[in-house]
Design a protein around this motif. Structure first.
Motif, PDB file in Angstrom:
ATOM      1  N   ARG A  45      35.814  17.533  44.464  1.00  0.00           N
ATOM      2  CA  ARG A  45      35.515  18.819  43.837  1.00  0.00           C
ATOM      3  C   ARG A  45      35.084  18.554  42.404  1.00  0.00           C
ATOM      4  NH1 ARG A  45      40.518  22.738  45.570  1.00  0.00           N
ATOM      5  NH2 ARG A  45      40.109  22.663  47.774  1.00  0.00           N
ATOM      6  N   PRO A  46      34.527  19.555  41.741  1.00  0.00           N
ATOM      7  CA  PRO A  46      34.141  19.342  40.343  1.00  0.00           C
ATOM      8  C   PRO A  46      35.304  18.863  39.481  1.00  0.00           C
ATOM      9  CG  PRO A  46      33.166  21.363  41.179  1.00  0.00           C
ATOM     10  CD  PRO A  46      34.070  20.829  42.262  1.00  0.00           C
ATOM     11  N   GLY A  47      36.515  19.289  39.770  1.00  0.00           N
ATOM     12  CA  GLY A  47      37.689  18.862  39.004  1.00  0.00           C
ATOM     13  C   GLY A  47      38.126  17.457  39.350  1.00  0.00           C
ATOM     14  N   GLY A  48      37.545  16.836  40.383  1.00  0.00           N
ATOM     15  CA  GLY A  48      37.845  15.459  40.718  1.00  0.00           C
ATOM     16  C   GLY A  48      38.718  15.277  41.941  1.00  0.00           C
ATOM     17  N   ALA A  49      39.406  16.296  42.405  1.00  0.00           N
ATOM     18  CA  ALA A  49      40.302  16.148  43.558  1.00  0.00           C
ATOM     19  C   ALA A  49      39.501  16.200  44.854  1.00  0.00           C
ATOM     20  CB  ALA A  49      41.357  17.254  43.558  1.00  0.00           C
ATOM     21  N   GLN A 107      39.820  15.449  58.460  1.00  0.00           N
ATOM     22  CA  GLN A 107      40.209  14.362  57.572  1.00  0.00           C
ATOM     23  C   GLN A 107      41.064  14.937  56.442  1.00  0.00           C
ATOM     24  OE1 GLN A 107      39.519  11.042  57.557  1.00  0.00           O
ATOM     25  NE2 GLN A 107      40.620  10.831  55.652  1.00  0.00           N
ATOM     26  N   PRO A 108      42.210  14.329  56.136  1.00  0.00           N
ATOM     27  CA  PRO A 108      43.041  14.870  55.058  1.00  0.00           C
ATOM     28  C   PRO A 108      42.388  14.698  53.683  1.00  0.00           C
ATOM     29  CG  PRO A 108      43.942  12.783  55.832  1.00  0.00           C
ATOM     30  CD  PRO A 108      42.788  13.129  56.741  1.00  0.00           C
ATOM     31  N   SER A 109      42.804  15.537  52.766  1.00  0.00           N
ATOM     32  CA  SER A 109      42.396  15.385  51.370  1.00  0.00           C
ATOM     33  C   SER A 109      43.123  14.169  50.794  1.00  0.00           C
ATOM     34  CB  SER A 109      42.792  16.633  50.578  1.00  0.00           C
ATOM     35  OG  SER A 109      44.213  16.746  50.551  1.00  0.00           O
ATOM     36  N   ALA A 110      42.780  13.788  49.582  1.00  0.00           N
ATOM     37  CA  ALA A 110      43.468  12.667  48.933  1.00  0.00           C
ATOM     38  C   ALA A 110      44.956  12.969  48.796  1.00  0.00           C
ATOM     39  CB  ALA A 110      42.833  12.371  47.579  1.00  0.00           C
ATOM     40  N   ASP A 111      45.300  14.203  48.414  1.00  0.00           N
ATOM     41  CA  ASP A 111      46.714  14.578  48.298  1.00  0.00           C
ATOM     42  C   ASP A 111      47.387  14.565  49.668  1.00  0.00           C
ATOM     43  OD1 ASP A 111      46.534  14.879  45.552  1.00  0.00           O
ATOM     44  OD2 ASP A 111      46.259  17.062  45.651  1.00  0.00           O
ATOM     45  N   ARG A 114      48.065  10.961  50.607  1.00  0.00           N
ATOM     46  CA  ARG A 114      49.242  10.442  49.895  1.00  0.00           C
ATOM     47  C   ARG A 114      50.538  10.988  50.480  1.00  0.00           C
ATOM     48  NH1 ARG A 114      45.576  10.547  45.639  1.00  0.00           N
ATOM     49  NH2 ARG A 114      45.993  12.697  45.094  1.00  0.00           N
ATOM     50  N   ALA A 115      50.472  12.195  51.043  1.00  0.00           N
ATOM     51  CA  ALA A 115      51.660  12.813  51.646  1.00  0.00           C
ATOM     52  C   ALA A 115      51.870  12.347  53.086  1.00  0.00           C
ATOM     53  CB  ALA A 115      51.532  14.338  51.602  1.00  0.00           C
ATOM     54  N   GLY A 116      51.042  11.437  53.574  1.00  0.00           N
ATOM     55  CA  GLY A 116      51.213  10.898  54.919  1.00  0.00           C
ATOM     56  C   GLY A 116      50.252  11.429  55.954  1.00  0.00           C
ATOM     57  N   GLY A 117      49.336  12.302  55.571  1.00  0.00           N
ATOM     58  CA  GLY A 117      48.370  12.854  56.521  1.00  0.00           C
ATOM     59  C   GLY A 117      47.364  11.817  56.972  1.00  0.00           C
ATOM     60  N   ARG A 118      46.973  11.895  58.208  1.00  0.00           N
ATOM     61  CA  ARG A 118      45.974  11.011  58.795  1.00  0.00           C
ATOM     62  C   ARG A 118      44.923  11.871  59.493  1.00  0.00           C
ATOM     63  NH1 ARG A 118      47.901   8.386  55.644  1.00  0.00           N
ATOM     64  NH2 ARG A 118      49.098   6.487  55.819  1.00  0.00           N
ATOM     65  N   GLY A 142      45.588  21.405  55.296  1.00  0.00           N
ATOM     66  CA  GLY A 142      45.216  20.401  56.291  1.00  0.00           C
ATOM     67  C   GLY A 142      46.247  19.301  56.470  1.00  0.00           C
ATOM     68  N   PRO A 143      45.848  18.193  57.097  1.00  0.00           N
ATOM     69  CA  PRO A 143      46.776  17.109  57.423  1.00  0.00           C
ATOM     70  C   PRO A 143      47.550  16.609  56.204  1.00  0.00           C
ATOM     71  CG  PRO A 143      44.636  16.697  58.426  1.00  0.00           C
ATOM     72  CD  PRO A 143      44.474  17.879  57.517  1.00  0.00           C
ATOM     73  N   GLY A 144      48.860  16.498  56.364  1.00  0.00           N
ATOM     74  CA  GLY A 144      49.724  15.995  55.310  1.00  0.00           C
ATOM     75  C   GLY A 144      50.258  17.056  54.375  1.00  0.00           C
TER      76      GLY A 144
END
Length: 168
Positions: A45-49, A107-111, A114-118, A142-144
């Motif tokens: 996203r524009p904010g980087g996440a 597909q999970p987001s980066a967060d 990190r929370a275990g989503g696949r 989404g996932p995680g």
């Protein structure tokens, strides 16, 4: 996007399902701890996440008259419209899971990662209610990050080793 651009998945055999996120505090299923993303991570996203990403198969079987009784164009348009501000919706060539057409991968987001989503593979997504459930889940994180609606358990599957092995 062609199959050659997809990231390889772990080829180790596992009896545990790697489809759903690992609950907080629990060990990941064997062979999934270092599993690379599949399909590739969503655009930042524009904010980087990074966001969740939704990949819709539209290859040899998915999205064709081989799966009757579904307006495939409306399904794709509905996903893109409803997720436009939340997640990219990409179309890919055949994901080689034709027996489960129509296939969608979340597909999970980066967060979420990190929370275990696949990545979660969903097959036989052949009715509008399933697409709405996927949309609601992705909007919730989404996932995680969010539990999927219970009905999506009926659609989740683990792709075959042939799909998961490194492409060479």
């Amino acid at each position: 996007m062609s199959q050659a651009t997809r990231a390889p998945r772990s080829s180790s055999a596992s009896t545990a399902c790697a489809c759903w996120p690992t609950p907080p505090g629990a060990a990941p299923a064997p062979g999934t701890a270092s599993e690379p993303p599949h399909p590739p991570q969503g655009r930042p996203r524009p904010g980087g996440a990074a966001r969740c990403a939704v990949t819709v198969c539209r290859g040899c079987c998915c999205g064709t008259p081989k799966v009757p009784g579904l307006d495939h164009t409306a399904q794709l348009t509905g996903l893109r419209d409803s997720l436009a501000a939340v997640a990219p919706v990409r179309v890919t060539d055949c994901l080689d899971a034709c027996e489960r057409a129509n296939v969608i991968v979340v597909q999970p987001s980066a967060d979420g990662r990190r929370a275990g989503g696949r990545p979660v593979w969903l097959g036989l997504v052949n009715d509008p209610d399933a697409a709405r459930d996927i949309t609601a889940w992705v909007k919730a994180g989404g996932p995680g990050l969010a539990d999927p609606p219970g009905v999506l358990d009926l659609y989740a599957f683990t792709p075959s080793r042939r799909i998961r092995r490194p492409l060479g």
